[in-house]
Design a protein around this motif. Structure first.
Motif, PDB file in Angstrom:
ATOM      1  N   GLY A   1     -34.781 -14.545  77.680  1.00  0.00           N
ATOM      2  CA  GLY A   1     -35.318 -15.879  77.916  1.00  0.00           C
ATOM      3  C   GLY A   1     -34.785 -16.440  79.210  1.00  0.00           C
ATOM      4  N   PRO A   2     -35.325 -17.561  79.666  1.00  0.00           N
ATOM      5  CA  PRO A   2     -34.886 -18.167  80.927  1.00  0.00           C
ATOM      6  C   PRO A   2     -33.426 -18.603  80.864  1.00  0.00           C
ATOM      7  CG  PRO A   2     -36.901 -19.220  80.096  1.00  0.00           C
ATOM      8  CD  PRO A   2     -36.392 -18.346  79.009  1.00  0.00           C
ATOM      9  N   SER A   3     -32.833 -18.786  82.023  1.00  0.00           N
ATOM     10  CA  SER A   3     -31.481 -19.337  82.084  1.00  0.00           C
ATOM     11  C   SER A   3     -31.466 -20.708  81.411  1.00  0.00           C
ATOM     12  CB  SER A   3     -31.027 -19.476  83.536  1.00  0.00           C
ATOM     13  OG  SER A   3     -30.923 -18.214  84.148  1.00  0.00           O
ATOM     14  N   GLY A   4     -30.423 -20.946  80.603  1.00  0.00           N
ATOM     15  CA  GLY A   4     -30.305 -22.212  79.901  1.00  0.00           C
ATOM     16  C   GLY A   4     -31.085 -22.287  78.605  1.00  0.00           C
ATOM     17  N   SER A   5     -31.661 -21.170  78.171  1.00  0.00           N
ATOM     18  CA  SER A   5     -32.473 -21.182  76.946  1.00  0.00           C
ATOM     19  C   SER A   5     -31.634 -21.104  75.678  1.00  0.00           C
ATOM     20  CB  SER A   5     -33.485 -20.033  76.967  1.00  0.00           C
ATOM     21  OG  SER A   5     -32.820 -18.775  77.056  1.00  0.00           O
ATOM     22  N   GLY A   6     -30.334 -20.761  75.816  1.00  0.00           N
ATOM     23  CA  GLY A   6     -29.459 -20.704  74.650  1.00  0.00           C
ATOM     24  C   GLY A   6     -29.089 -19.308  74.209  1.00  0.00           C
ATOM     25  N   LYS A   7     -29.409 -18.294  75.016  1.00  0.00           N
ATOM     26  CA  LYS A   7     -29.146 -16.903  74.631  1.00  0.00           C
ATOM     27  C   LYS A   7     -27.648 -16.649  74.383  1.00  0.00           C
ATOM     28  CE  LYS A   7     -30.713 -15.115  78.419  1.00  0.00           C
ATOM     29  NZ  LYS A   7     -30.956 -16.379  79.166  1.00  0.00           N
ATOM     30  N   SER A   8     -26.845 -16.993  75.375  1.00  0.00           N
ATOM     31  CA  SER A   8     -25.405 -16.752  75.256  1.00  0.00           C
ATOM     32  C   SER A   8     -24.794 -17.600  74.144  1.00  0.00           C
ATOM     33  CB  SER A   8     -24.691 -17.017  76.580  1.00  0.00           C
ATOM     34  OG  SER A   8     -25.085 -16.077  77.558  1.00  0.00           O
ATOM     35  N   SER A   9     -25.280 -18.829  73.994  1.00  0.00           N
ATOM     36  CA  SER A   9     -24.775 -19.696  72.921  1.00  0.00           C
ATOM     37  C   SER A   9     -25.079 -19.087  71.555  1.00  0.00           C
ATOM     38  CB  SER A   9     -25.408 -21.086  73.021  1.00  0.00           C
ATOM     39  OG  SER A   9     -24.998 -21.741  74.204  1.00  0.00           O
ATOM     40  N   LEU A  10     -26.261 -18.506  71.403  1.00  0.00           N
ATOM     41  CA  LEU A  10     -26.612 -17.866  70.141  1.00  0.00           C
ATOM     42  C   LEU A  10     -25.708 -16.673  69.877  1.00  0.00           C
ATOM     43  CD1 LEU A  10     -28.403 -17.570  67.673  1.00  0.00           C
ATOM     44  CD2 LEU A  10     -30.078 -16.355  69.087  1.00  0.00           C
ATOM     45  N   LEU A  11     -25.434 -15.889  70.914  1.00  0.00           N
ATOM     46  CA  LEU A  11     -24.537 -14.744  70.756  1.00  0.00           C
ATOM     47  C   LEU A  11     -23.143 -15.209  70.351  1.00  0.00           C
ATOM     48  CD1 LEU A  11     -24.845 -11.574  71.343  1.00  0.00           C
ATOM     49  CD2 LEU A  11     -23.380 -12.056  73.313  1.00  0.00           C
ATOM     50  N   MET A  12     -22.676 -16.315  70.958  1.00  0.00           N
ATOM     51  CA  MET A  12     -21.357 -16.835  70.625  1.00  0.00           C
ATOM     52  C   MET A  12     -21.293 -17.323  69.174  1.00  0.00           C
ATOM     53  SD  MET A  12     -19.550 -16.297  73.351  1.00  0.00           S
ATOM     54  CE  MET A  12     -20.585 -14.836  73.533  1.00  0.00           C
ATOM     55  N   LEU A  13     -22.372 -17.912  68.686  1.00  0.00           N
ATOM     56  CA  LEU A  13     -22.420 -18.299  67.267  1.00  0.00           C
ATOM     57  C   LEU A  13     -22.312 -17.073  66.379  1.00  0.00           C
ATOM     58  CD1 LEU A  13     -25.142 -21.086  66.791  1.00  0.00           C
ATOM     59  CD2 LEU A  13     -22.670 -21.343  67.028  1.00  0.00           C
ATOM     60  N   MET A  14     -23.040 -16.023  66.733  1.00  0.00           N
ATOM     61  CA  MET A  14     -23.016 -14.796  65.929  1.00  0.00           C
ATOM     62  C   MET A  14     -21.616 -14.189  65.856  1.00  0.00           C
ATOM     63  SD  MET A  14     -26.482 -12.887  67.231  1.00  0.00           S
ATOM     64  CE  MET A  14     -28.115 -13.352  66.633  1.00  0.00           C
ATOM     65  N   GLY A  15     -20.854 -14.360  66.934  1.00  0.00           N
ATOM     66  CA  GLY A  15     -19.506 -13.810  66.962  1.00  0.00           C
ATOM     67  C   GLY A  15     -18.433 -14.774  66.502  1.00  0.00           C
TER      68      GLY A  15
ATOM     69  N   LEU B   1     -17.500 -17.298  68.037  1.00  0.00           N
ATOM     70  CA  LEU B   1     -16.792 -17.803  69.215  1.00  0.00           C
ATOM     71  C   LEU B   1     -17.177 -19.246  69.519  1.00  0.00           C
ATOM     72  CD1 LEU B   1     -17.214 -14.539  71.249  1.00  0.00           C
ATOM     73  CD2 LEU B   1     -15.016 -15.507  70.558  1.00  0.00           C
ATOM     74  N   GLU B   2     -18.296 -19.680  68.986  1.00  0.00           N
ATOM     75  CA  GLU B   2     -18.694 -21.090  68.950  1.00  0.00           C
ATOM     76  C   GLU B   2     -18.952 -21.441  67.494  1.00  0.00           C
ATOM     77  OE1 GLU B   2     -18.922 -23.540  70.987  1.00  0.00           O
ATOM     78  OE2 GLU B   2     -19.211 -22.805  73.032  1.00  0.00           O
ATOM     79  N   ARG B   3     -18.599 -22.644  67.121  1.00  0.00           N
ATOM     80  CA  ARG B   3     -18.797 -23.060  65.731  1.00  0.00           C
ATOM     81  C   ARG B   3     -20.110 -23.828  65.604  1.00  0.00           C
ATOM     82  NH1 ARG B   3     -15.837 -23.090  61.334  1.00  0.00           N
ATOM     83  NH2 ARG B   3     -13.948 -22.444  62.433  1.00  0.00           N
ATOM     84  N   ALA B   4     -20.957 -23.385  64.687  1.00  0.00           N
ATOM     85  CA  ALA B   4     -22.239 -24.045  64.461  1.00  0.00           C
ATOM     86  C   ALA B   4     -22.018 -25.483  64.000  1.00  0.00           C
ATOM     87  CB  ALA B   4     -23.052 -23.276  63.416  1.00  0.00           C
ATOM     88  N   THR B   5     -22.863 -26.387  64.478  1.00  0.00           N
ATOM     89  CA  THR B   5     -22.795 -27.782  64.041  1.00  0.00           C
ATOM     90  C   THR B   5     -23.790 -28.065  62.919  1.00  0.00           C
ATOM     91  OG1 THR B   5     -24.252 -28.322  65.908  1.00  0.00           O
ATOM     92  CG2 THR B   5     -21.902 -28.676  66.214  1.00  0.00           C
ATOM     93  N   GLY B   6     -24.487 -27.029  62.497  1.00  0.00           N
ATOM     94  CA  GLY B   6     -25.400 -27.157  61.365  1.00  0.00           C
ATOM     95  C   GLY B   6     -25.887 -25.790  60.937  1.00  0.00           C
ATOM     96  N   GLY B   7     -26.330 -25.683  59.688  1.00  0.00           N
ATOM     97  CA  GLY B   7     -26.826 -24.414  59.176  1.00  0.00           C
ATOM     98  C   GLY B   7     -25.714 -23.472  58.752  1.00  0.00           C
ATOM     99  N   ARG B   8     -26.077 -22.204  58.573  1.00  0.00           N
ATOM    100  CA  ARG B   8     -25.136 -21.213  58.047  1.00  0.00           C
ATOM    101  C   ARG B   8     -25.275 -19.900  58.817  1.00  0.00           C
ATOM    102  NH1 ARG B   8     -25.086 -17.083  54.072  1.00  0.00           N
ATOM    103  NH2 ARG B   8     -23.128 -16.967  52.889  1.00  0.00           N
ATOM    104  N   ILE B   9     -24.143 -19.251  59.060  1.00  0.00           N
ATOM    105  CA  ILE B   9     -24.122 -17.941  59.704  1.00  0.00           C
ATOM    106  C   ILE B   9     -23.271 -17.018  58.853  1.00  0.00           C
ATOM    107  CG2 ILE B   9     -23.494 -16.630  61.761  1.00  0.00           C
ATOM    108  CD1 ILE B   9     -23.737 -19.314  63.298  1.00  0.00           C
ATOM    109  N   ALA B  10     -23.848 -15.916  58.418  1.00  0.00           N
ATOM    110  CA  ALA B  10     -23.128 -14.929  57.610  1.00  0.00           C
ATOM    111  C   ALA B  10     -23.088 -13.607  58.361  1.00  0.00           C
ATOM    112  CB  ALA B  10     -23.799 -14.749  56.256  1.00  0.00           C
ATOM    113  N   ALA B  11     -21.948 -12.944  58.330  1.00  0.00           N
ATOM    114  CA  ALA B  11     -21.785 -11.633  58.939  1.00  0.00           C
ATOM    115  C   ALA B  11     -21.132 -10.708  57.920  1.00  0.00           C
ATOM    116  CB  ALA B  11     -20.935 -11.715  60.198  1.00  0.00           C
ATOM    117  N   LEU B  12     -21.766  -9.565  57.673  1.00  0.00           N
ATOM    118  CA  LEU B  12     -21.254  -8.604  56.699  1.00  0.00           C
ATOM    119  C   LEU B  12     -21.006  -9.276  55.355  1.00  0.00           C
ATOM    120  CD1 LEU B  12     -18.792  -6.766  59.101  1.00  0.00           C
ATOM    121  CD2 LEU B  12     -21.020  -5.928  58.319  1.00  0.00           C
ATOM    122  N   GLY B  13     -21.883 -10.217  55.015  1.00  0.00           N
ATOM    123  CA  GLY B  13     -21.805 -10.887  53.721  1.00  0.00           C
ATOM    124  C   GLY B  13     -20.801 -12.013  53.641  1.00  0.00           C
ATOM    125  N   GLN B  14     -20.097 -12.314  54.744  1.00  0.00           N
ATOM    126  CA  GLN B  14     -19.105 -13.380  54.739  1.00  0.00           C
ATOM    127  C   GLN B  14     -19.599 -14.575  55.557  1.00  0.00           C
ATOM    128  OE1 GLN B  14     -14.922 -12.337  55.030  1.00  0.00           O
ATOM    129  NE2 GLN B  14     -15.438 -10.168  55.089  1.00  0.00           N
TER     130      GLN B  14
END
Length: 233
Positions: free
Chosen positions: A42-56, A58-71
């Motif tokens: 996606g274009p620069s500033g679209s949120g790609k890196s921020s999404l990757l950081m949420l997945m890892g 490395l950034e804490r989501a301010t809403g919703g839920r993120i699960a990795a390996l069932g945790q």
């Protein structure tokens, strides 16, 4: 999809800046299968890196839920997130983030030492060999080229044999030749360890090698899947 490695449900990210609160990601819902390679474009500033950081975590989501390996990553404190990353994830950044006072071997061995692995240096040496840098094990980052430093960073990310490998513009600071070599190594490490690979890229040739490509625009998923040959801008 059964038992996704990563699952995001209405994940949101907002950050406070000088101009007030800025919404970065808007309700992202996404599942990633075990062993899948997923490209985020996606274009620069679209949120790609921020999404990757949420997945890892490395950034804490301010809403919703993120699960990795069932945790549930959104329920973990910072210490728990750090332990989870140490044990299950490898991360490669556009900037290499090597420790300048450590040799290549010491940089790669560090995550294993933190995890209390007894043969940390033997495994680190084998990983450096795997990326073609066994002969540079005793060199410091300042003594290596950008391509060599990124290979050390790849070895460090994969030495723990992570289930999830995250890469943020891994070829962004490299020339075409070194970038192509890093791409081959990145997918080779994925194949060797069986990790799920998620990467942010602007490079069409890198996106085209992924099993699936997700496009973001203005912090939202534009498509659940797009044509890989036209994936990157």
């Amino acid at each position: 999809m059964t038992d996704p490695v990563l699952s995001l449900t209405d994940a949101r990210l907002a950050l406070d800046g000088n101009a007030g609160r800025v919404e970065i990601l808007h309700g992202i819902s996404l599942d990633v299968a075990r062993g899948e390679t997923l490209g985020l474009v996606g274009p620069s500033g679209s949120g790609k890196s921020s999404l990757l950081m949420l997945m890892g975590g490395l950034e804490r989501a301010t809403g919703g839920r993120i699960a990795a390996l069932g945790q549930d990553l959104t329920a973990m404190d910072e210490d728990a997130l750090a332990r989870f990353r140490r044990d299950h994830m490898g991360v490669v950044f556009q900037s290499f983030h090597l420790i300048p006072t450590m040799t290549a071997l010491e940089n790669v061995a560090t995550p294993l030492e933190l995890a209390g692995v007894k043969d940390a240096f033997e495994r680190a040496e084998a990983e450096l060999e795997a990326v073609g840098l066994g002969h540079r094990a005793g060199h410091y980052p300042s003594q290596m080229s950008g391509g060599e430093q990124q290979r050390v960073a790849l070895a460090r990310a994969s030495v723990t044999r992570p289930e999830i490998l995250l890469a943020d513009e891994p070829t962004g600071n490299l020339d075409e030749t070194n970038g192509a070599a890093i791409v081959d190594m990145l997918f080779g490490l994925r194949d060797r360890h069986g990790a799920t690979l998620i990467l942010v890229t602007h490079a069409p040739e890198l996106a085209s090698r992924c099993d699936r490509v997700i496009r973001l625009r203005d912090g939202r998923l534009e498509d659940s899947a797009v044509d890989r040959t036209e994936a990157a801008e």
